[in-house]
Write a protein that holds these residues in place. Structure first.
Motif, PDB file in Angstrom:
ATOM      1  N   ASP A  64       0.820  -1.216   0.000  1.00 29.75           N
ATOM      2  CA  ASP A  64       0.000   0.000   0.000  1.00 29.75           C
ATOM      3  C   ASP A  64       0.850   1.261   0.000  1.00 29.75           C
ATOM      4  O   ASP A  64       0.467   2.279  -0.575  1.00 29.75           O
ATOM      5  CB  ASP A  64      -0.940   0.018   1.211  1.00 29.75           C
ATOM      6  CG  ASP A  64      -2.112  -0.930   1.038  1.00 29.75           C
ATOM      7  OD1 ASP A  64      -2.356  -1.389  -0.100  1.00 29.75           O
ATOM      8  OD2 ASP A  64      -2.778  -1.222   2.049  1.00 29.75           O
ATOM      9  N   ASP A  65       2.028   1.191   0.644  1.00 27.94           N
ATOM     10  CA  ASP A  65       2.882   2.378   0.719  1.00 27.94           C
ATOM     11  C   ASP A  65       3.929   2.433  -0.405  1.00 27.94           C
ATOM     12  O   ASP A  65       4.838   3.244  -0.366  1.00 27.94           O
ATOM     13  CB  ASP A  65       3.557   2.479   2.088  1.00 27.94           C
ATOM     14  CG  ASP A  65       4.530   1.349   2.371  1.00 27.94           C
ATOM     15  OD1 ASP A  65       4.509   0.339   1.634  1.00 27.94           O
ATOM     16  OD2 ASP A  65       5.307   1.457   3.332  1.00 27.94           O
ATOM     17  N   GLY A  66       3.824   1.548  -1.421  1.00 27.18           N
ATOM     18  CA  GLY A  66       4.744   1.597  -2.555  1.00 27.18           C
ATOM     19  C   GLY A  66       5.524   0.303  -2.752  1.00 27.18           C
ATOM     20  O   GLY A  66       5.275  -0.708  -2.097  1.00 27.18           O
ATOM     21  N   ALA A  67       6.495   0.373  -3.646  1.00 26.94           N
ATOM     22  CA  ALA A  67       7.303  -0.807  -3.993  1.00 26.94           C
ATOM     23  C   ALA A  67       8.316  -1.104  -2.898  1.00 26.94           C
ATOM     24  O   ALA A  67       8.828  -0.206  -2.240  1.00 26.94           O
ATOM     25  CB  ALA A  67       8.018  -0.562  -5.313  1.00 26.94           C
ATOM     26  N   SER A  68       8.607  -2.384  -2.743  1.00 33.95           N
ATOM     27  CA  SER A  68       9.586  -2.835  -1.753  1.00 33.95           C
ATOM     28  C   SER A  68      10.165  -4.162  -2.232  1.00 33.95           C
ATOM     29  O   SER A  68       9.863  -4.609  -3.334  1.00 33.95           O
ATOM     30  CB  SER A  68       8.903  -2.997  -0.391  1.00 33.95           C
ATOM     31  OG  SER A  68       9.855  -3.252   0.617  1.00 33.95           O
ATOM     32  N   THR A  69      10.991  -4.780  -1.414  1.00 36.77           N
ATOM     33  CA  THR A  69      11.491  -6.129  -1.699  1.00 36.77           C
ATOM     34  C   THR A  69      11.330  -6.973  -0.443  1.00 36.77           C
ATOM     35  O   THR A  69      11.196  -6.448   0.660  1.00 36.77           O
ATOM     36  CB  THR A  69      12.974  -6.134  -2.124  1.00 36.77           C
ATOM     37  OG1 THR A  69      13.770  -5.610  -1.059  1.00 36.77           O
ATOM     38  CG2 THR A  69      13.197  -5.344  -3.394  1.00 36.77           C
ATOM     39  N   VAL A  70      11.356  -8.282  -0.631  1.00 35.02           N
ATOM     40  CA  VAL A  70      11.182  -9.197   0.487  1.00 35.02           C
ATOM     41  C   VAL A  70      12.163 -10.359   0.350  1.00 35.02           C
ATOM     42  O   VAL A  70      12.580 -10.697  -0.753  1.00 35.02           O
ATOM     43  CB  VAL A  70       9.717  -9.706   0.563  1.00 35.02           C
ATOM     44  CG1 VAL A  70       9.377 -10.572  -0.637  1.00 35.02           C
ATOM     45  CG2 VAL A  70       9.434 -10.422   1.858  1.00 35.02           C
ATOM     46  N   ARG A 119       5.133 -16.914  -3.984  1.00 38.54           N
ATOM     47  CA  ARG A 119       4.302 -15.746  -3.745  1.00 38.54           C
ATOM     48  C   ARG A 119       4.330 -15.426  -2.259  1.00 38.54           C
ATOM     49  O   ARG A 119       4.137 -16.309  -1.423  1.00 38.54           O
ATOM     50  CB  ARG A 119       2.868 -15.995  -4.188  1.00 38.54           C
ATOM     51  CG  ARG A 119       2.000 -14.773  -4.047  1.00 38.54           C
ATOM     52  CD  ARG A 119       0.645 -14.970  -4.646  1.00 38.54           C
ATOM     53  NE  ARG A 119      -0.053 -13.700  -4.724  1.00 38.54           N
ATOM     54  CZ  ARG A 119      -1.240 -13.560  -5.263  1.00 38.54           C
ATOM     55  NH1 ARG A 119      -1.858 -14.604  -5.780  1.00 38.54           N
ATOM     56  NH2 ARG A 119      -1.816 -12.375  -5.290  1.00 38.54           N
ATOM     57  N   VAL A 120       4.597 -14.168  -1.961  1.00 35.73           N
ATOM     58  CA  VAL A 120       4.597 -13.688  -0.582  1.00 35.73           C
ATOM     59  C   VAL A 120       3.515 -12.623  -0.475  1.00 35.73           C
ATOM     60  O   VAL A 120       3.453 -11.709  -1.307  1.00 35.73           O
ATOM     61  CB  VAL A 120       5.965 -13.086  -0.181  1.00 35.73           C
ATOM     62  CG1 VAL A 120       5.934 -12.596   1.258  1.00 35.73           C
ATOM     63  CG2 VAL A 120       7.080 -14.094  -0.386  1.00 35.73           C
ATOM     64  N   THR A 121       2.658 -12.738   0.531  1.00 34.44           N
ATOM     65  CA  THR A 121       1.614 -11.743   0.770  1.00 34.44           C
ATOM     66  C   THR A 121       1.579 -11.418   2.251  1.00 34.44           C
ATOM     67  O   THR A 121       2.043 -12.207   3.084  1.00 34.44           O
ATOM     68  CB  THR A 121       0.220 -12.266   0.346  1.00 34.44           C
ATOM     69  OG1 THR A 121      -0.061 -13.464   1.068  1.00 34.44           O
ATOM     70  CG2 THR A 121       0.157 -12.542  -1.143  1.00 34.44           C
ATOM     71  N   GLY A 122       1.046 -10.238   2.577  1.00 37.32           N
ATOM     72  CA  GLY A 122       0.829  -9.926   3.983  1.00 37.32           C
ATOM     73  C   GLY A 122       1.192  -8.517   4.372  1.00 37.32           C
ATOM     74  O   GLY A 122       1.482  -7.660   3.535  1.00 37.32           O
ATOM     75  N   ASP A 123       1.175  -8.311   5.673  1.00 37.84           N
ATOM     76  CA  ASP A 123       1.501  -7.034   6.289  1.00 37.84           C
ATOM     77  C   ASP A 123       2.861  -7.158   6.961  1.00 37.84           C
ATOM     78  O   ASP A 123       3.091  -8.083   7.738  1.00 37.84           O
ATOM     79  CB  ASP A 123       0.447  -6.650   7.324  1.00 37.84           C
ATOM     80  CG  ASP A 123      -0.938  -6.480   6.711  1.00 37.84           C
ATOM     81  OD1 ASP A 123      -1.009  -6.174   5.502  1.00 37.84           O
ATOM     82  OD2 ASP A 123      -1.931  -6.669   7.430  1.00 37.84           O
ATOM     83  N   PHE A 124       3.743  -6.201   6.668  1.00 29.29           N
ATOM     84  CA  PHE A 124       5.115  -6.278   7.153  1.00 29.29           C
ATOM     85  C   PHE A 124       5.454  -5.193   8.164  1.00 29.29           C
ATOM     86  O   PHE A 124       6.608  -5.010   8.514  1.00 29.29           O
ATOM     87  CB  PHE A 124       6.084  -6.228   5.960  1.00 29.29           C
ATOM     88  CG  PHE A 124       6.046  -7.500   5.154  1.00 29.29           C
ATOM     89  CD1 PHE A 124       6.972  -8.495   5.367  1.00 29.29           C
ATOM     90  CD2 PHE A 124       5.061  -7.695   4.203  1.00 29.29           C
ATOM     91  CE1 PHE A 124       6.922  -9.674   4.647  1.00 29.29           C
ATOM     92  CE2 PHE A 124       4.998  -8.868   3.480  1.00 29.29           C
ATOM     93  CZ  PHE A 124       5.924  -9.861   3.699  1.00 29.29           C
ATOM     94  N   THR A 129       1.636  -2.506   4.316  1.00 29.16           N
ATOM     95  CA  THR A 129       0.473  -3.379   4.447  1.00 29.16           C
ATOM     96  C   THR A 129      -0.016  -3.792   3.069  1.00 29.16           C
ATOM     97  O   THR A 129       0.313  -3.169   2.060  1.00 29.16           O
ATOM     98  CB  THR A 129      -0.666  -2.666   5.200  1.00 29.16           C
ATOM     99  OG1 THR A 129      -0.992  -1.463   4.514  1.00 29.16           O
ATOM    100  CG2 THR A 129      -0.259  -2.326   6.630  1.00 29.16           C
ATOM    101  N   ASN A 130      -0.803  -4.858   3.052  1.00 31.09           N
ATOM    102  CA  ASN A 130      -1.351  -5.377   1.798  1.00 31.09           C
ATOM    103  C   ASN A 130      -0.254  -5.628   0.770  1.00 31.09           C
ATOM    104  O   ASN A 130      -0.409  -5.307  -0.403  1.00 31.09           O
ATOM    105  CB  ASN A 130      -2.374  -4.406   1.210  1.00 31.09           C
ATOM    106  CG  ASN A 130      -3.785  -4.856   1.444  1.00 31.09           C
ATOM    107  OD1 ASN A 130      -4.023  -5.973   1.879  1.00 31.09           O
ATOM    108  ND2 ASN A 130      -4.716  -3.980   1.159  1.00 31.09           N
ATOM    109  N   CYS A 131       0.837  -6.184   1.190  1.00 34.09           N
ATOM    110  CA  CYS A 131       1.972  -6.445   0.293  1.00 34.09           C
ATOM    111  C   CYS A 131       1.748  -7.736  -0.486  1.00 34.09           C
ATOM    112  O   CYS A 131       1.150  -8.685   0.027  1.00 34.09           O
ATOM    113  CB  CYS A 131       3.266  -6.551   1.087  1.00 34.09           C
ATOM    114  SG  CYS A 131       3.682  -5.056   2.002  1.00 34.09           S
ATOM    115  N   ASP A 132       2.257  -7.765  -1.721  1.00 35.21           N
ATOM    116  CA  ASP A 132       2.084  -8.942  -2.571  1.00 35.21           C
ATOM    117  C   ASP A 132       3.162  -8.956  -3.647  1.00 35.21           C
ATOM    118  O   ASP A 132       3.351  -7.964  -4.346  1.00 35.21           O
ATOM    119  CB  ASP A 132       0.702  -8.906  -3.221  1.00 35.21           C
ATOM    120  CG  ASP A 132       0.310 -10.216  -3.890  1.00 35.21           C
ATOM    121  OD1 ASP A 132       1.168 -11.109  -4.055  1.00 35.21           O
ATOM    122  OD2 ASP A 132      -0.871 -10.336  -4.260  1.00 35.21           O
TER     123      ASP A 132
END
Length: 144
Positions: A64-70, A119-124, A129-132
């Protein structure tokens, strides 16, 4: 006499460690869109029976707050059984249930190559939040 016993014990330990290490196969590869992965399989009697470690880093995701990596951040998922068709899979949730990891994979070419999706989803936390990652393809080769 003690030196012989100690020397024999050291040689036996090294021989056992070499045999145990020979029963593991290491793979390295890339995740589509960026990111890296490594996996280690266990081999018994010439057959791959388990993915012991599946490690990934810097896989792109949208939040929700933009692009990231996991990445697995030092906590790889539990081992996954490899079936007769050389396929493996796992669905894993964090203890809090806020994050989910889904892995699908297959070993090919006499287990020299591996490919699949994750696939990784969730709140970090921290607004992420709403990461995918979306269903993201990966490929790896043995021994590189």
């Amino acid at each position: 006499m003690k030196r012989i016993v100690i020397g024999t014990a050291v040689i036996a330990t090294l021989a056992f460690a070499t045999v145990a290490f020979a029963n593991l196969r290491h793979y390295h590869g890339k995740v589509a869109g960026g990111g890296e992965l490594r996996l280690v399989t266990k081999v018994r009697d010439g057959e791959t029976i388990k993915v012991k470690r599946f490690i990934f880093n810097r896989v792109p995701m949208e939040c929700d707050d933009g692009a990231s990596t996991v990445g697995d951040v030092g906590t790889p998922p539990p081992p996954m059984r490899v079936n007769e068709e050389h396929r493996f899979h796992g669905d894993f949730n964090s203890p809090s249930g806020a994050k989910r990891l889904r892995i699908r994979g297959r070993l090919k070419n006499d287990d020299e190559k591996a490919r699949g999706t994750l696939r990784v989803t969730g709140d970090f936390g921290g607004g992420s939040t709403n990461c995918d990652t979306g269903k993201t393809r990966w490929r790896a080769k043995h021994g590189r």
